[in-house]
Design a protein around this motif. Structure first.
Motif, PDB file in Angstrom:
ATOM      1  N   GLY A  30      48.508  41.520  54.417  1.00 32.60           N
ATOM      2  CA  GLY A  30      47.091  41.789  54.198  1.00 32.60           C
ATOM      3  C   GLY A  30      46.626  41.309  52.844  1.00 32.60           C
ATOM      4  O   GLY A  30      47.431  40.991  51.963  1.00 32.60           O
ATOM      5  N   GLU A  31      45.296  41.241  52.688  1.00 36.13           N
ATOM      6  CA  GLU A  31      44.738  40.917  51.384  1.00 36.13           C
ATOM      7  C   GLU A  31      44.703  42.184  50.543  1.00 36.13           C
ATOM      8  O   GLU A  31      44.728  43.306  51.062  1.00 36.13           O
ATOM      9  N   MET A  32      44.642  42.010  49.235  1.00 38.76           N
ATOM     10  CA  MET A  32      44.701  43.144  48.326  1.00 38.76           C
ATOM     11  C   MET A  32      43.469  43.145  47.423  1.00 38.76           C
ATOM     12  O   MET A  32      43.136  42.135  46.789  1.00 38.76           O
ATOM     13  N   LEU A  33      42.801  44.294  47.395  1.00 41.53           N
ATOM     14  CA  LEU A  33      41.633  44.506  46.554  1.00 41.53           C
ATOM     15  C   LEU A  33      42.045  45.417  45.415  1.00 41.53           C
ATOM     16  O   LEU A  33      42.413  46.572  45.630  1.00 41.53           O
ATOM     17  N   LEU A  34      42.009  44.905  44.196  1.00 42.12           N
ATOM     18  CA  LEU A  34      42.424  45.654  43.006  1.00 42.12           C
ATOM     19  C   LEU A  34      41.199  46.259  42.331  1.00 42.12           C
ATOM     20  O   LEU A  34      40.210  45.566  42.090  1.00 42.12           O
ATOM     21  N   VAL A  35      41.293  47.572  42.016  1.00 40.52           N
ATOM     22  CA  VAL A  35      40.218  48.292  41.338  1.00 40.52           C
ATOM     23  C   VAL A  35      40.797  48.919  40.069  1.00 40.52           C
ATOM     24  O   VAL A  35      41.303  50.043  40.093  1.00 40.52           O
ATOM     25  N   PRO A  36      40.781  48.214  38.937  1.00 41.03           N
ATOM     26  CA  PRO A  36      41.326  48.793  37.705  1.00 41.03           C
ATOM     27  C   PRO A  36      40.532  50.023  37.273  1.00 41.03           C
ATOM     28  O   PRO A  36      39.302  50.049  37.369  1.00 41.03           O
ATOM     29  N   GLN A  37      41.253  51.034  36.779  1.00 44.16           N
ATOM     30  CA  GLN A  37      40.604  52.240  36.254  1.00 44.16           C
ATOM     31  C   GLN A  37      40.829  52.374  34.755  1.00 44.16           C
ATOM     32  O   GLN A  37      39.961  52.833  34.035  1.00 44.16           O
ATOM     33  N   GLN A  38      41.993  51.948  34.297  1.00 42.56           N
ATOM     34  CA  GLN A  38      42.309  51.990  32.869  1.00 42.56           C
ATOM     35  C   GLN A  38      43.136  50.767  32.529  1.00 42.56           C
ATOM     36  O   GLN A  38      44.153  50.496  33.160  1.00 42.56           O
ATOM     37  N   LEU A  58      42.805  35.160  36.516  1.00 42.71           N
ATOM     38  CA  LEU A  58      41.640  36.027  36.415  1.00 42.71           C
ATOM     39  C   LEU A  58      41.940  37.149  35.434  1.00 42.71           C
ATOM     40  O   LEU A  58      42.999  37.781  35.517  1.00 42.71           O
ATOM     41  N   GLU A  59      41.034  37.418  34.514  1.00 45.66           N
ATOM     42  CA  GLU A  59      41.138  38.614  33.686  1.00 45.66           C
ATOM     43  C   GLU A  59      40.205  39.657  34.277  1.00 45.66           C
ATOM     44  O   GLU A  59      39.010  39.403  34.457  1.00 45.66           O
ATOM     45  N   VAL A  60      40.746  40.821  34.603  1.00 45.84           N
ATOM     46  CA  VAL A  60      39.995  41.842  35.329  1.00 45.84           C
ATOM     47  C   VAL A  60      40.063  43.147  34.539  1.00 45.84           C
ATOM     48  O   VAL A  60      41.148  43.661  34.271  1.00 45.84           O
ATOM     49  N   ALA A  61      38.905  43.678  34.187  1.00 47.02           N
ATOM     50  CA  ALA A  61      38.812  44.908  33.406  1.00 47.02           C
ATOM     51  C   ALA A  61      38.253  46.028  34.263  1.00 47.02           C
ATOM     52  O   ALA A  61      37.648  45.785  35.313  1.00 47.02           O
ATOM     53  N   PRO A  62      38.438  47.296  33.855  1.00 44.09           N
ATOM     54  CA  PRO A  62      37.792  48.400  34.569  1.00 44.09           C
ATOM     55  C   PRO A  62      36.286  48.157  34.674  1.00 44.09           C
ATOM     56  O   PRO A  62      35.639  47.748  33.719  1.00 44.09           O
ATOM     57  N   GLY A  63      35.753  48.408  35.843  1.00 41.71           N
ATOM     58  CA  GLY A  63      34.373  48.067  36.139  1.00 41.71           C
ATOM     59  C   GLY A  63      34.258  46.802  36.947  1.00 41.71           C
ATOM     60  O   GLY A  63      33.216  46.533  37.547  1.00 41.71           O
ATOM     61  N   SER A  64      35.331  46.008  36.983  1.00 42.50           N
ATOM     62  CA  SER A  64      35.409  44.820  37.823  1.00 42.50           C
ATOM     63  C   SER A  64      36.493  45.017  38.865  1.00 42.50           C
ATOM     64  O   SER A  64      37.328  45.929  38.766  1.00 42.50           O
ATOM     65  N   ILE A  65      36.487  44.168  39.882  1.00 46.49           N
ATOM     66  CA  ILE A  65      37.510  44.191  40.925  1.00 46.49           C
ATOM     67  C   ILE A  65      38.082  42.790  41.087  1.00 46.49           C
ATOM     68  O   ILE A  65      37.467  41.804  40.671  1.00 46.49           O
ATOM     69  N   ALA A  66      39.257  42.696  41.686  1.00 40.08           N
ATOM     70  CA  ALA A  66      39.856  41.409  42.033  1.00 40.08           C
ATOM     71  C   ALA A  66      40.230  41.429  43.511  1.00 40.08           C
ATOM     72  O   ALA A  66      40.785  42.423  43.998  1.00 40.08           O
ATOM     73  N   LEU A  67      39.912  40.352  44.212  1.00 39.48           N
ATOM     74  CA  LEU A  67      40.230  40.210  45.634  1.00 39.48           C
ATOM     75  C   LEU A  67      41.234  39.079  45.789  1.00 39.48           C
ATOM     76  O   LEU A  67      40.958  37.933  45.403  1.00 39.48           O
ATOM     77  N   LEU A  68      42.417  39.401  46.346  1.00 39.97           N
ATOM     78  CA  LEU A  68      43.521  38.456  46.442  1.00 39.97           C
ATOM     79  C   LEU A  68      43.821  38.178  47.910  1.00 39.97           C
ATOM     80  O   LEU A  68      44.222  39.086  48.647  1.00 39.97           O
ATOM     81  N   PRO A  69      43.635  36.928  48.367  1.00 46.95           N
ATOM     82  CA  PRO A  69      43.809  36.621  49.788  1.00 46.95           C
ATOM     83  C   PRO A  69      45.232  36.853  50.273  1.00 46.95           C
ATOM     84  O   PRO A  69      46.208  36.756  49.528  1.00 46.95           O
ATOM     85  N   ARG A  70      45.316  37.141  51.543  1.00 38.55           N
ATOM     86  CA  ARG A  70      46.593  37.296  52.232  1.00 38.55           C
ATOM     87  C   ARG A  70      47.391  35.997  52.146  1.00 38.55           C
ATOM     88  O   ARG A  70      46.861  34.904  52.321  1.00 38.55           O
ATOM     89  N   GLY A  71      48.685  36.135  51.834  1.00 40.40           N
ATOM     90  CA  GLY A  71      49.581  34.986  51.820  1.00 40.40           C
ATOM     91  C   GLY A  71      49.631  34.212  50.527  1.00 40.40           C
ATOM     92  O   GLY A  71      50.392  33.243  50.417  1.00 40.40           O
ATOM     93  N   LEU A  72      48.842  34.610  49.519  1.00 39.60           N
ATOM     94  CA  LEU A  72      48.787  33.893  48.254  1.00 39.60           C
ATOM     95  C   LEU A  72      49.740  34.520  47.247  1.00 39.60           C
ATOM     96  O   LEU A  72      49.775  35.737  47.094  1.00 39.60           O
ATOM     97  N   ALA A  73      50.514  33.717  46.550  1.00 40.46           N
ATOM     98  CA  ALA A  73      51.413  34.237  45.513  1.00 40.46           C
ATOM     99  C   ALA A  73      50.609  34.613  44.272  1.00 40.46           C
ATOM    100  O   ALA A  73      49.705  33.883  43.854  1.00 40.46           O
ATOM    101  N   GLU A 131      44.795  47.737  50.524  1.00 37.32           N
ATOM    102  CA  GLU A 131      45.546  46.710  51.237  1.00 37.32           C
ATOM    103  C   GLU A 131      44.927  46.598  52.637  1.00 37.32           C
ATOM    104  O   GLU A 131      45.027  47.513  53.444  1.00 37.32           O
ATOM    105  N   ASN A 132      44.267  45.486  52.899  1.00 32.84           N
ATOM    106  CA  ASN A 132      43.476  45.305  54.115  1.00 32.84           C
ATOM    107  C   ASN A 132      44.232  44.454  55.130  1.00 32.84           C
ATOM    108  O   ASN A 132      44.492  43.282  54.894  1.00 32.84           O
TER     109      ASN A 132
END
Length: 433
Positions: free
Chosen positions: A151-159, A171-186, A202-203
């Protein structure tokens, strides 16, 4: 802005767009996807996120031009992980109670993979449904990469900020932003601030996309131009990598003699991205009643039943509450959909005290929930003037299937045994006649 951002990271924009990027001039072939000889001695490789025959508007794929193809890898063996679970079969039977957890403890020594802990599961890995996780990372992944084939993974940083390195760039991802990582990607996730804590969806179903806007019209909610995609970047340091693969609901590991982050150029519409939730265009009531939470949907993974999402990602950001003579917080309700919530920042208006940043809650299908006693009393007597909800960010993973908590969630995580008591002060006030 950090030195890393200024000197190493640039971004392309536009959700669903066809993008093209090259780290070395001339590395991207023009007019041919897979030429007889790719420029600079590179290998052409296609990453498909949909069936070849999917309709053009729904077809997801990216061409990668890399120094060595991903087939150059050793055989896989099982990798034990006590707390990363997938699919309803790996959940626990639990009563239909509302559940809430305190913040995940910031302890232990481990990287992003080691620090994953699953709260709830449903569906079947690689087929449909989702899992919701917490992560705590206290060190970088180093020469270790993760490939999630389920599945793809959606990251939601909190701290703590994260540096997410992928095959297509960083990608630099800080709290308040999200990162979407496609399925099958390293990819690998390294904390820029230690310890780092957050949430993961995990979708396993259809890929996340922007929801339709319907009567809202052409503008509103998350705008495609605000999603940022990395430019091509390749790791020059030599040496072997451990490849951790999520496949069939299990973890596997192999060793390959080179970095998986060796893509010099790429073009396509299947790529990782980040989104700053402060750019979300909120739409709220100006007359009466609290709108359905679906009005705050950022991304949706549809199912085979229109309107019944496999999973929606919904946020509750800073916003004005303006309405006429009506109750402002979310109403009491029982929902056919199941709701897993987390709090990134501040207070949630329906639970101003008990719900803490870094914590989570679960209200399963048809489990009653709503404002606690204090929130109800305060909202019922508040002066009805425009009010700004500020310095807050909550989110929800909402899914059509019931969620099953894991053994970790029920026995090891900071589960609040008395959560349901927050409604016990709601006494009967009925006055006949």
């Amino acid at each position: 802005m950090t030195e890393l951002t200024r000197h190493a990271l640039n971004y392309l924009t536009g959700f669903g767009n066809q993008h093209a990027s090259e780290a070395v001039p001339g590395a991207l072939p023009i007019g041919r996807n897979s030429p007889q000889r790719a420029p600079h001695g590179l290998y052409a490789e296609l990453l498909s996120g949909s069936a070849f025959t999917a309709p053009r508007a729904e077809n997801q794929r990216t061409w990668l031009y890399r120094r060595r193809p991903s087939v150059v890898c050793g055989g896989y063996g099982p990798l034990a992980h006590a707390h990363w679970k997938s699919g309803a079969a790996q959940g626990e039977a639990a009563p239909p109670d509302p559940l809430r957890w305190g913040p995940t403890p910031l302890q232990g020594e481990g990287d992003f993979v080691d620090g994953l802990r699953t709260y709830v599961v449903n569906g079947e890995a690689g087929q449909q449904g989702m899992s919701a996780h917490a992560y705590v990372a206290t060190r970088s992944m180093g020469r270790r990469a993760l490939v999630n084939a389920d599945g793809e993974m959606l990251l939601v940083p909190q701290q703590g900020r994260l540096l997410v390195t992928t095959e297509l760039g960083r990608l630099e991802v800080a709290p308040g932003s999200i990162a979407l990582l496609p399925r099958g990607l390293a990819f690998k996730v390294d904390p820029l601030d230690v310890p780092a804590r957050g949430y993961v969806c995990e979708n396993f179903g259809a890929a996340f996309r922007l929801p339709e806007l319907g009567p809202i019209g052409s503008n509103g909610l998350a705008n495609p131009r605000d999603f940022e995609f990395p430019v091509a970047w390749h790791e020059v340091e030599e040496g072997a990598y451990e490849i951790v693969k999520r496949h069939g609901g299990q973890l596997w590991r192999a060793t390959q003699p080179h970095s998986p982050f060796n893509v010099v150029a790429w073009h396509g519409n299947l790529a990782p991205c980040r989104y700053d939730t402060s750019r979300f265009m909120t739409i709220n009531t100006v007359s009466f009643d609290h709108p359905d939470p679906s009005i705050f949907t950022v991304l949706t993974s549809p199912s085979d039943s229109p309107g019944w999402a496999n999973v929606d990602f919904v946020i509750f950001p800073p916003r004005w509450m303006v309405a006429e003579d009506t109750f402002r917080p979310p109403w009491y309700h029982r929902n056919v959909m199941s709701e897993f919530m987390g709090l990134v920042l501040g207070q949630y208006d329906a639970k101003p005290e008990g719900f803490k940043p870094g914590g989570a809650s679960l209200h399963n299908s048809y489990v009653p929930h709503g404002p606690d006693t204090d929130a109800f009393d305060k909202a019922s007597s508040a002066e009805l003037t425009p009010h700004k909800l500020d310095a807050t960010l909550a989110f929800m993973f909402e899914t059509r299937w019931p969620m099953k908590p894991t053994a970790w969630a029920m026995n090891e995580a900071p589960l609040e045994k008395t959560y349901a008591d927050c409604w016990q002060g709601l006494t009967e006030n009925f006055q006949p006649g």
